[in-house]
Motif scaffolding. Structure first.
Motif, short mmCIF file in Angstrom:
data_model
loop_
_atom_site.label_atom_id
_atom_site.label_comp_id
_atom_site.label_asym_id
_atom_site.label_seq_id
_atom_site.Cartn_x
_atom_site.Cartn_y
_atom_site.Cartn_z
N ALA A 102 0.66 -1.23 -0.01
CA ALA A 102 0.16 0.13 0.43
C ALA A 102 1.32 1.59 -0.22
O ALA A 102 1.14 1.93 1.18
N ILE A 103 1.24 1.77 -1.12
CA ILE A 103 2.07 2.37 -1.59
C ILE A 103 1.92 3.73 -1.37
O ILE A 103 0.50 3.73 -1.31
N ALA A 104 1.99 4.76 0.06
CA ALA A 104 2.05 6.22 0.18
C ALA A 104 2.73 7.30 0.03
O ALA A 104 2.71 8.07 -0.10
N ASP A 105 4.05 6.92 -1.00
CA ASP A 105 4.43 8.12 -1.59
C ASP A 105 6.19 6.99 -2.53
O ASP A 105 6.76 5.58 -2.00
N PHE A 106 6.10 7.71 -3.79
CA PHE A 106 6.72 7.25 -4.74
C PHE A 106 8.67 7.33 -4.54
O PHE A 106 9.34 6.63 -4.72
N GLU A 107 9.01 8.37 -3.63
CA GLU A 107 9.64 9.34 -3.68
C GLU A 107 10.86 8.06 -2.31
O GLU A 107 11.78 9.12 -2.06
N ASP A 151 -4.59 6.87 2.00
CA ASP A 151 -3.60 8.33 2.36
C ASP A 151 -3.28 8.67 1.10
O ASP A 151 -3.32 10.24 1.21
N LEU A 152 -2.29 7.95 0.27
CA LEU A 152 -2.38 8.84 -0.94
C LEU A 152 -3.20 9.35 -1.68
O LEU A 152 -3.28 10.21 -2.77
N PHE A 153 -4.01 8.85 -1.99
CA PHE A 153 -5.35 9.35 -2.26
C PHE A 153 -6.32 10.11 -2.05
O PHE A 153 -6.60 11.69 -2.82
N LEU A 154 -6.05 10.72 -0.27
CA LEU A 154 -6.11 12.04 -0.05
C LEU A 154 -5.34 12.93 -0.59
O LEU A 154 -6.36 14.31 -0.49
N THR A 155 -4.34 13.12 -0.26
CA THR A 155 -3.68 13.94 -0.44
C THR A 155 -2.95 14.92 -2.15
O THR A 155 -2.75 15.45 -2.85
N HIS A 156 -3.25 12.99 -3.48
CA HIS A 156 -2.64 13.34 -4.57
C HIS A 156 -4.14 12.29 -5.22
O HIS A 156 -3.73 11.88 -6.05
N PRO A 157 -5.26 12.79 -4.89
CA PRO A 157 -6.27 12.68 -6.24
C PRO A 157 -6.22 12.06 -7.57
O PRO A 157 -6.75 11.80 -8.40
N GLU A 158 -5.01 13.48 -7.56
CA GLU A 158 -5.20 13.60 -9.13
C GLU A 158 -4.40 11.69 -9.96
O GLU A 158 -4.61 11.82 -11.01
N LEU A 159 -4.09 11.03 -9.03
CA LEU A 159 -2.84 10.16 -9.48
C LEU A 159 -4.38 8.38 -9.10
O LEU A 159 -3.61 7.66 -9.76
N PHE A 160 -6.09 9.09 -8.98
CA PHE A 160 -6.07 8.26 -9.12
C PHE A 160 -7.08 7.73 -9.78
O PHE A 160 -8.02 8.52 -10.55
N ARG A 178 -5.99 1.64 -4.00
CA ARG A 178 -6.97 2.06 -4.44
C ARG A 178 -6.47 2.03 -5.89
O ARG A 178 -4.98 2.53 -6.37
N LEU A 179 -7.12 2.31 -7.57
CA LEU A 179 -6.18 1.71 -8.31
C LEU A 179 -5.51 3.53 -8.58
O LEU A 179 -6.81 4.64 -8.81
N LEU A 180 -4.22 3.17 -9.43
CA LEU A 180 -4.26 4.45 -9.52
C LEU A 180 -4.58 4.79 -11.41
O LEU A 180 -4.62 3.67 -12.25
N ASN A 181 -4.68 5.97 -11.84
CA ASN A 181 -4.99 6.16 -12.79
C ASN A 181 -3.92 6.49 -14.30
O ASN A 181 -3.41 7.36 -14.52
#
Length: 505
Positions: A102-107, A151-160, A178-181
């Motif tokens: 469940a990745i929350a940050d790619f960097e 958690d990542l969806f809540l901060t970066h919804p544009e990725l999903f 959650r499924l990435l877009n």
């Protein structure tokens, strides 16, 4: 003296060539022996023996993981597949630590994998681990999760991807992600592609040698082609492995893309997971051989070389000991050691770990997530909690693992380059094959029936005349030979390996 100097120069040049050989070349030449590890439990210190890492105990981290590297080297492992090292989501989570997928940050590096007593930064600790692997001749593959944490969806919804109500998509039963877009081949989502490029940059920065792409099938062909090309411009020997299988036919969600294994190989992946995990279901030798023939033919269908992972046992598979007992694991050991692909196993397999945890799915007193239960998949390596390091007490499996991979290491050219020839037997549940390289020959036969023995086996082997021509490497010694025939018996689930000592088949 002159002769000694020449020998020394030759030895040094050979050693340097081997040490400097890139992971991609090692894999494509079928010389990789891969062990999957989860840093969070790889060398965890469970002092009280309750199999969970309590608050006053030390979980696995990059620094204490170094202590186990000599053990891997001695086991003839030359590649570690490190399960995800990125921060994990804590909301709508599974388990008390959160799934490593469940990745929350790619960097950045998962703080759970950091030794807090070290003066090194998280990135420096990851680099230190990779450097220590390299010192021992072990290459490092880092896992790239396929989906993002809530958690990542809540901060970066544009990725999903979102549904009509702008809600995130839960793929299949993966309720913690959650499924990435990623977009599609006609219109990629550059935001998602760019965060993946940042992940690549981080992996290259710590000195790793490759990426294993989790559920690679749910991202489009063009996405992977661009990401792989981006990476190869920086390191041409960087390995890309796709978690994909010829037996996968559809995506985990109607919203997801689906790129089959063959198109992933065309996009630039060097290898994928053969469906060898289906060994538990194969009833006949024909099923076994059809899959080997399928892979050998497939991997010659591309302009560039490809290879395959012998995925008999992974973190997604139930322990072989739980499935069919110790002999099933023994068979896997010798198949991994003698088949013409790249062996793969998950940490704990070499000990006979059942991955049965006494606290599994019980309520926890402490948790880092919004899940206060020790969620686990029964019989599978724990990826959701701080748990004990993999272990097992099977002397039979330990012995066969050691002997099988020592055998492979001593006969690496025969195994990686030799011909593969199926042999006919008079029992449909019995497989038999030879490996042949420059006059070196081995014969392997096994019983896919794990409940019943196979009596009075007769295997035709042209040119076989004397019992002394066969050296038994593995299995019971109940065999004899007649002209052009090997006569033997196999116990339930038994595998035998012979070396042919006096002629070439």
């Amino acid at each position: 003296m002159r002769y000694f100097i020449i020998l020394l120069i030759t030895f040094l040049s050979t050693s340097v060539t081997f040490a400097s050989e890139g992971l991609r070349s090692i894999f494509l030449n079928n010389k990789a022996v891969i062990c999957g590890i989860n840093i969070r439990n790889f060398n965890a210190d469970d002092k009280n023996g309750n199999e969970i890492i309590d608050e006053d105990e030390i979980s696995g981290n990059f620094i204490n993981a170094i202590e186990r590297l000599d053990e891997l080297k001695e086991a003839n492992i030359n590649v570690v597949h490190v399960l995800p090292i990125t921060p994990v989501g804590k909301l709508k989570a599974l388990g008390t630590a959160g799934s490593v997928y469940a990745i929350a940050d790619f960097e950045t590096i998962n703080p759970q994998l950091v030794d807090m007593s070290s003066t090194l930064t998280p990135i420096e600790q990851a680099k230190k681990f990779v450097e220590e692997c390299h010192k021992r001749g072990i290459k490092v593959v880092i896992d790239l999760p396929s989906c993002g944490a809530y958690d990542l969806f809540l901060t970066h919804p544009e990725l999903f991807i979102k549904d009509r109500k702008q809600l995130s998509i839960v793929p299949t039963d993966w309720t913690d992600v959650r499924l990435l877009n990623t977009g599609n081949d006609l219109n990629l989502n550059e935001d998602v592609l760019n965060v993946h490029k940042k992940f690549v940059d981080m992996v290259l920065n710590i000195g790793a040698d490759g990426i294993r792409a989790d559920v690679a099938t749910i991202k489009p062909f063009k996405f992977w082609k661009e990401l792989i090309n981006y990476t190869r411009e920086k390191d041409s020997e960087f390995l890309f492995l796709a978690e994909a299988s010829d037996s996968w036919r559809e995506p985990p969600s109607k919203y997801a893309e689906f790129t089959p294994y063959d198109k992933l190989l065309s996009a630039g992946f060097d290898g994928y997971y053969g469906s060898f995990f289906n060994l538990k279901d194969w009833k006949t030798a024909d099923e076994f051989f059809e899959h080997i023939k399928f892979n050998k033919k497939l991997l010659t269908s591309y302009p560039e070389n490809k290879s395959v992972i012998l995925s008999f046992t992974t973190h997604d598979e139930v322990s072989p000991v739980v499935l069919k007992g110790e002999k099933f694991s023994v068979m896997m050991c010798w198949l991994e050691a003698t088949l013409p692909f790249n062996p793969y196993f998950i940490d704990g397999f070499q000990f006979g770990d059942s991955y049965i945890y006494p606290w599994a799915n019980t309520k926890a007193q402490l948790t880092e997530t919004d899940d206060d239960y020790y969620f686990v998949h029964r019989g599978k390596l724990d990826i959701f909690n701080y748990s004990r390091k993999p272990k097992g007490e099977s002397i039979l499996i330990k012995d066969n693992f050691k002997r099988a991979f020592e055998f492979r290491a001593k006969n690496v050219d025969l195994i990686s380059k030799g011909t593969f020839n199926p042999l006919k037997t008079d029992k449909d549940k019995v497989f038999a094959y030879t490996r042949n390289y420059k006059g070196e020959v081995i014969i392997v036969l096994g019983n896919l029936d794990y409940k019943h023995s196979q009596k009075r086996l007769s295997i035709k082997i042209s040119g076989l005349n004397k019992k002394g021509e066969l050296q038994l490497i593995q299995g019971s010694p109940n065999f004899k030979t007649r002209k052009n025939k090997l006569l033997t018996e196999l116990e339930a689930g038994e595998i035998k390996v012979f070396r042919v000592t006096e002629f070439s088949l």
